[in-house]
Design a protein around this motif. Structure first.
Motif, short mmCIF file in Angstrom:
data_model
loop_
_atom_site.label_atom_id
_atom_site.label_comp_id
_atom_site.label_asym_id
_atom_site.label_seq_id
_atom_site.Cartn_x
_atom_site.Cartn_y
_atom_site.Cartn_z
N THR A 70 5.75 -21.12 18.07
CA THR A 70 5.42 -19.32 17.54
C THR A 70 6.94 -18.71 17.15
OG1 THR A 70 2.78 -19.50 18.27
CG2 THR A 70 3.88 -17.66 18.04
N ALA A 71 7.28 -18.79 18.41
CA ALA A 71 8.49 -17.79 18.88
C ALA A 71 9.44 -18.39 17.34
CB ALA A 71 9.39 -18.54 19.74
N ALA A 72 9.73 -19.45 17.53
CA ALA A 72 10.71 -19.09 15.98
C ALA A 72 9.92 -19.06 14.74
CB ALA A 72 11.05 -21.32 16.27
N VAL A 73 8.85 -19.22 14.08
CA VAL A 73 8.00 -18.68 13.84
C VAL A 73 8.34 -17.96 13.10
CG1 VAL A 73 6.22 -18.30 12.66
CG2 VAL A 73 6.69 -20.37 13.10
N VAL A 74 7.91 -16.41 14.51
CA VAL A 74 9.36 -15.18 14.89
C VAL A 74 9.92 -14.57 14.75
CG1 VAL A 74 8.47 -13.09 16.08
CG2 VAL A 74 6.94 -14.76 15.67
N ALA A 75 11.14 -15.83 15.66
CA ALA A 75 12.43 -15.25 14.37
C ALA A 75 12.85 -15.61 13.27
CB ALA A 75 13.35 -15.64 16.18
N LEU A 76 12.39 -16.87 13.23
CA LEU A 76 12.90 -16.77 11.45
C LEU A 76 12.21 -15.93 11.18
CD1 LEU A 76 13.85 -19.18 9.71
CD2 LEU A 76 11.74 -19.96 9.25
N GLY A 77 10.88 -14.77 10.65
CA GLY A 77 10.46 -14.43 10.11
C GLY A 77 11.16 -13.10 10.39
N ILE A 78 11.54 -12.81 11.81
CA ILE A 78 12.78 -11.18 11.72
C ILE A 78 13.98 -11.60 10.97
CG2 ILE A 78 14.19 -9.95 13.42
CD1 ILE A 78 11.77 -10.59 15.40
N LEU A 79 14.38 -12.72 11.19
CA LEU A 79 15.38 -12.80 10.08
C LEU A 79 15.67 -12.44 8.92
CD1 LEU A 79 17.35 -16.35 12.64
CD2 LEU A 79 17.91 -13.83 12.78
N VAL A 80 14.67 -13.44 8.14
CA VAL A 80 14.22 -13.12 6.90
C VAL A 80 14.42 -12.03 6.09
CG1 VAL A 80 12.78 -14.25 5.16
CG2 VAL A 80 13.69 -15.62 6.67
N THR A 81 13.50 -10.99 6.97
CA THR A 81 12.96 -9.86 6.35
C THR A 81 13.78 -8.89 6.78
OG1 THR A 81 11.57 -9.20 8.35
CG2 THR A 81 10.35 -9.84 6.60
N GLY A 82 15.38 -9.01 7.59
CA GLY A 82 15.93 -8.31 8.00
C GLY A 82 15.34 -6.62 8.42
N CYS A 83 16.28 -5.71 8.35
CA CYS A 83 16.54 -4.47 8.66
C CYS A 83 15.56 -3.27 7.26
CB CYS A 83 17.18 -3.70 9.17
SG CYS A 83 17.46 -4.18 10.72
N SER A 84 16.04 -4.12 5.87
CA SER A 84 15.60 -3.93 4.73
C SER A 84 13.92 -2.89 4.78
CB SER A 84 15.52 -4.34 3.81
OG SER A 84 14.42 -5.31 3.81
N THR A 85 13.53 -3.96 5.45
CA THR A 85 11.66 -3.74 5.43
C THR A 85 11.23 -2.37 6.22
OG1 THR A 85 11.07 -5.47 7.28
CG2 THR A 85 11.27 -5.51 4.52
N LEU A 86 11.89 -2.18 7.50
CA LEU A 86 11.96 -1.69 8.59
C LEU A 86 12.81 -0.34 8.37
CD1 LEU A 86 11.84 -3.46 11.30
CD2 LEU A 86 9.88 -3.05 10.77
N GLU A 87 12.61 0.03 7.70
CA GLU A 87 13.88 1.21 6.84
C GLU A 87 13.59 2.93 6.71
OE1 GLU A 87 16.49 3.08 3.27
OE2 GLU A 87 16.32 1.04 3.49
N LYS A 88 12.36 2.84 6.64
CA LYS A 88 11.56 4.28 6.50
C LYS A 88 11.31 4.55 8.29
CE LYS A 88 11.67 5.35 2.16
NZ LYS A 88 13.05 5.91 1.75
N VAL A 89 11.03 2.90 8.92
CA VAL A 89 10.37 3.62 10.60
C VAL A 89 11.83 4.03 11.00
CG1 VAL A 89 10.00 2.13 12.32
CG2 VAL A 89 9.17 2.06 10.23
N VAL A 90 12.78 3.23 10.57
CA VAL A 90 14.32 3.59 11.33
C VAL A 90 14.72 5.27 11.70
CG1 VAL A 90 16.51 3.22 12.03
CG2 VAL A 90 15.37 0.57 11.32
N TYR A 91 14.92 5.68 12.87
CA TYR A 91 15.62 7.22 12.79
C TYR A 91 16.45 7.57 11.90
CZ TYR A 91 16.19 11.72 14.09
OH TYR A 91 16.95 12.93 14.37
N ARG A 92 16.19 8.07 11.56
CA ARG A 92 18.13 8.11 11.32
C ARG A 92 18.03 10.60 10.87
NH1 ARG A 92 19.42 5.60 4.84
NH2 ARG A 92 19.45 3.61 5.78
N PRO A 93 19.12 10.82 11.77
CA PRO A 93 18.95 11.98 11.77
C PRO A 93 19.75 12.71 10.44
CG PRO A 93 20.95 11.57 12.82
CD PRO A 93 20.26 10.28 12.54
N ASP A 94 19.67 14.25 9.97
CA ASP A 94 19.89 15.04 8.65
C ASP A 94 21.40 15.25 9.14
OD1 ASP A 94 16.92 14.83 8.40
OD2 ASP A 94 16.49 17.33 9.16
#
Length: 115
Positions: free
Chosen positions: A7-31
């Motif tokens: 399970t840990a390996a699958v989760v780690a692999l999932g995070i590596l494959v998706t990268g930050c691009s799917t979380l781009e709108k969640v990450v805070y960017r200041p004006d």
């Protein structure tokens, strides 16, 4: 034990494959605002024939001046709000040889955000 490791390996692999691009709108960017912020009311106060001192009193000092003389002033304001496209406003003021305002150009452009 083996199930937890798998399970840990699958989760780690999932995070590596998706990268930050799917979380781009969640990450805070200041004006990010840079340059001379000019309100339309301030710009509307400008009139041809004003002296450099009068213009500087209304708008403040320019961000850029013509490097080959002081006959052209540039007021540049660049705004990059969080996850939106960048906008840039450039107010160009031209003065004649006597130091009075002879030309006003106000350009607003929108640029695609670079990732």
């Amino acid at each position: 034990m083996r199930c937890k490791l798998l399970t840990a390996a699958v989760v780690a692999l999932g995070i590596l494959v998706t990268g930050c691009s799917t979380l781009e709108k969640v990450v805070y960017r200041p004006d990010i605002n840079q340059g001379n912020f000019l309100t339309p009311a301030d710009v509307s106060k400008l009139q041809k024939g004003m002296t450099k001192q009068q213009v500087a009193y209304i708008l403040g000092t320019p961000m850029l001046q013509d490097p080959f003389g002081s006959e052209t002033w540039f007021y540049v304001f660049r705004q990059q709000p969080g996850h939106q496209d960048v906008t840039q406003q450039t107010l160009t003021l031209t003065f004649d040889g006597g130091g009075s305002l002879s030309g006003i150009t106000n350009d607003t452009s929108m640029m695609k955000q670079e990732n």
